[in-house]
Motif scaffolding. Structure first.
Motif, PDB file in Angstrom:
ATOM      1  N   THR A  39       0.825  -1.211   0.000  1.00 24.05           N
ATOM      2  CA  THR A  39       0.000   0.000   0.000  1.00 24.05           C
ATOM      3  C   THR A  39       0.856   1.256   0.000  1.00 24.05           C
ATOM      4  OG1 THR A  39      -0.049   0.014   2.417  1.00 24.05           O
ATOM      5  CG2 THR A  39      -1.803  -1.165   1.293  1.00 24.05           C
ATOM      6  N   GLY A  40       2.163   1.102   0.129  1.00 23.57           N
ATOM      7  CA  GLY A  40       3.037   2.262   0.198  1.00 23.57           C
ATOM      8  C   GLY A  40       2.833   2.989   1.516  1.00 23.57           C
ATOM      9  N   PRO A  41       3.278   4.228   1.589  1.00 23.02           N
ATOM     10  CA  PRO A  41       3.108   5.003   2.820  1.00 23.02           C
ATOM     11  C   PRO A  41       1.615   5.156   3.144  1.00 23.02           C
ATOM     12  CG  PRO A  41       4.673   6.071   1.339  1.00 23.02           C
ATOM     13  CD  PRO A  41       4.011   4.974   0.560  1.00 23.02           C
ATOM     14  N   LEU A  42       1.293   5.139   4.414  1.00 19.65           N
ATOM     15  CA  LEU A  42      -0.111   5.270   4.799  1.00 19.65           C
ATOM     16  C   LEU A  42      -0.618   6.680   4.491  1.00 19.65           C
ATOM     17  CD1 LEU A  42      -0.123   3.456   8.263  1.00 19.65           C
ATOM     18  CD2 LEU A  42      -1.185   2.656   6.153  1.00 19.65           C
ATOM     19  N   PRO A  43      -1.799   6.772   3.896  1.00 20.92           N
ATOM     20  CA  PRO A  43      -2.368   8.098   3.660  1.00 20.92           C
ATOM     21  C   PRO A  43      -2.839   8.711   4.979  1.00 20.92           C
ATOM     22  CG  PRO A  43      -3.954   6.406   3.098  1.00 20.92           C
ATOM     23  CD  PRO A  43      -2.668   5.689   3.416  1.00 20.92           C
ATOM     24  N   LYS A  44      -3.062   9.994   4.974  1.00 19.03           N
ATOM     25  CA  LYS A  44      -3.525  10.677   6.177  1.00 19.03           C
ATOM     26  C   LYS A  44      -4.986  10.336   6.429  1.00 19.03           C
ATOM     27  CE  LYS A  44      -3.962  15.241   8.308  1.00 19.03           C
ATOM     28  NZ  LYS A  44      -3.747  16.706   8.132  1.00 19.03           N
ATOM     29  N   ALA A  45      -5.296   9.907   7.659  1.00 25.22           N
ATOM     30  CA  ALA A  45      -6.678   9.604   8.025  1.00 25.22           C
ATOM     31  C   ALA A  45      -7.399  10.902   8.358  1.00 25.22           C
ATOM     32  CB  ALA A  45      -6.710   8.661   9.227  1.00 25.22           C
ATOM     33  N   ALA A  46      -8.613  11.048   7.849  1.00 29.16           N
ATOM     34  CA  ALA A  46      -9.367  12.301   8.038  1.00 29.16           C
ATOM     35  C   ALA A  46      -9.501  12.687   9.506  1.00 29.16           C
ATOM     36  CB  ALA A  46     -10.747  12.167   7.398  1.00 29.16           C
ATOM     37  N   ASP A  47      -9.694  11.690  10.372  1.00 32.28           N
ATOM     38  CA  ASP A  47      -9.884  11.974  11.799  1.00 32.28           C
ATOM     39  C   ASP A  47      -8.665  11.611  12.639  1.00 32.28           C
ATOM     40  OD1 ASP A  47     -12.714  12.869  11.719  1.00 32.28           O
ATOM     41  OD2 ASP A  47     -13.051  10.821  10.985  1.00 32.28           O
ATOM     42  N   GLY A  48      -7.532  11.328  11.973  1.00 30.54           N
ATOM     43  CA  GLY A  48      -6.323  10.986  12.709  1.00 30.54           C
ATOM     44  C   GLY A  48      -6.538   9.783  13.612  1.00 30.54           C
ATOM     45  N   LYS A  49      -6.143   9.920  14.873  1.00 30.66           N
ATOM     46  CA  LYS A  49      -6.316   8.838  15.836  1.00 30.66           C
ATOM     47  C   LYS A  49      -7.485   9.102  16.791  1.00 30.66           C
ATOM     48  CE  LYS A  49      -1.521   7.205  15.956  1.00 30.66           C
ATOM     49  NZ  LYS A  49      -0.371   6.848  16.851  1.00 30.66           N
TER      50      LYS A  49
END
Length: 298
Positions: free
Chosen positions: A209-219
């Motif tokens: 998947t390569g580098p993880l994309p930014k999650a809209a709500d983070g953690k």
């Protein structure tokens, strides 16, 4: 005088030769009157028996490998690598996978035909009984137990696996008393020291998947309360979405979801874990660093 002695020696020699020929002519005794050392050779084992013994060697070797691997995994669960998956994740995978391996051996032994050697067939029947009992016992262990007691549930499974040793008398003991079994053992390739089955072709690994994309709500798991969110989980997390409590564990190989006794383990991007009509979780991205998960109504 010398001629008489020579004649006597020759005569004695003729008697000895004559006696040796006469004593061994029928092949039953030598010059000393004892039975010949050349016994009737054992007839070659049948192809059926060679295949049976080979299959038995292969199955018992597989069980030996299962016992060894089980002990190694239990050790890892007791002392997980601080930089790797936690004990819960390791235990869930172990408790989920191990029964399947034992069931495979039980199925294989169930397909054995008769060896036409009564004692060998009794050994096979004892193996079948033992495997059936252990498979039944492993069916009673739920992967969900690993979340409550990772080490204890793994120890229960390993105890059952380690009991899979050969019934007595085993094949080596039977071979000592049966020349046909011994000969078949020598001819079966699976019984040769150091023999290993040909490796199965591995399924192609999922694309990276390569580098993880930014999650809209983070953690921020609190963003999932209404059932719609996009979060990053790097190890383990408890999330409540529309009243559904979901425990999430992420390892390099998979993402595991647990809720109300239901466990789903997904490997690879695009997998979906559904929890009734309330919420579904899609794996948007996943690698060794974690997973980006999207919660939404199914």
């Amino acid at each position: 005088m010398f001629k008489r002695v020579g004649t006597a020696v020759v005569a004695a020699g003729l008697v000895l030769v004559s006696g040796g020929c006469g004593g061994g002519a029928d092949g039953k005794a030598d010059a000393s009157g004892k039975a010949s050392a050349d016994a009737t050779p054992t007839r070659p084992p049948s192809k059926k028996l060679v295949e049976w013994v080979g299959d038995m060697c292969e199955s018992t070797a597989e069980l030996k490998a299962v016992r060894k691997e089980s002990a190694a995994q239990l050790k890892e669960i007791r002392n997980p690598d601080e930089h790797g998956p936690g004990a819960e994740v390791l235990a869930v995978g172990y408790v989920s996978h191990t029964p399947t391996v034992v069931e495979d051996v039980e199925r294989d032994m169930g397909e054995f035909g008769s060896s036409d050697v009564p004692k060998a067939d009794r050994l096979l029947e004892e193996w079948r009984k033992k495997l059936k009992r252990v498979v039944s016992e492993l069916d009673d262990v739920s992967p969900g137990d690993a979340f409550d007691d990772a080490e204890g549930s793994a120890e229960d499974v390993d105890e059952h696996v380690q009991s899979l040793t050969s019934p007595k008398p085993g094949l080596p003991a039977l071979m000592k008393k049966d020349p046909q079994l011994k000969a078949a053992h020598k001819r079966a390739k699976q019984c040769a020291p150091g023999w290993k089955p040909e490796p199965e072709e591995d399924a192609p690994a999922p694309a990276s998947t390569g580098p993880l994309p930014k999650a809209a709500d983070g953690k921020k798991t609190s963003a999932c309360t209404d059932g719609a969110c996009e979060i990053l989980v790097t190890s383990t997390e408890n999330v409540t979405a529309k009243g559904v409590n979901v425990h999430i564990s992420v390892s390099e190989e998979s993402v595991t979801f647990s809720s109300g006794g239901t466990i789903m383990q997904l490997g690879g991007v695009g997998g979906v874990a559904s929890f009734g009509d309330e919420v579904a979780v899609t794996v948007l991205a996943h690698n060794k660093d974690g997973a980006v998960l999207k919660f939404a109504a199914p």
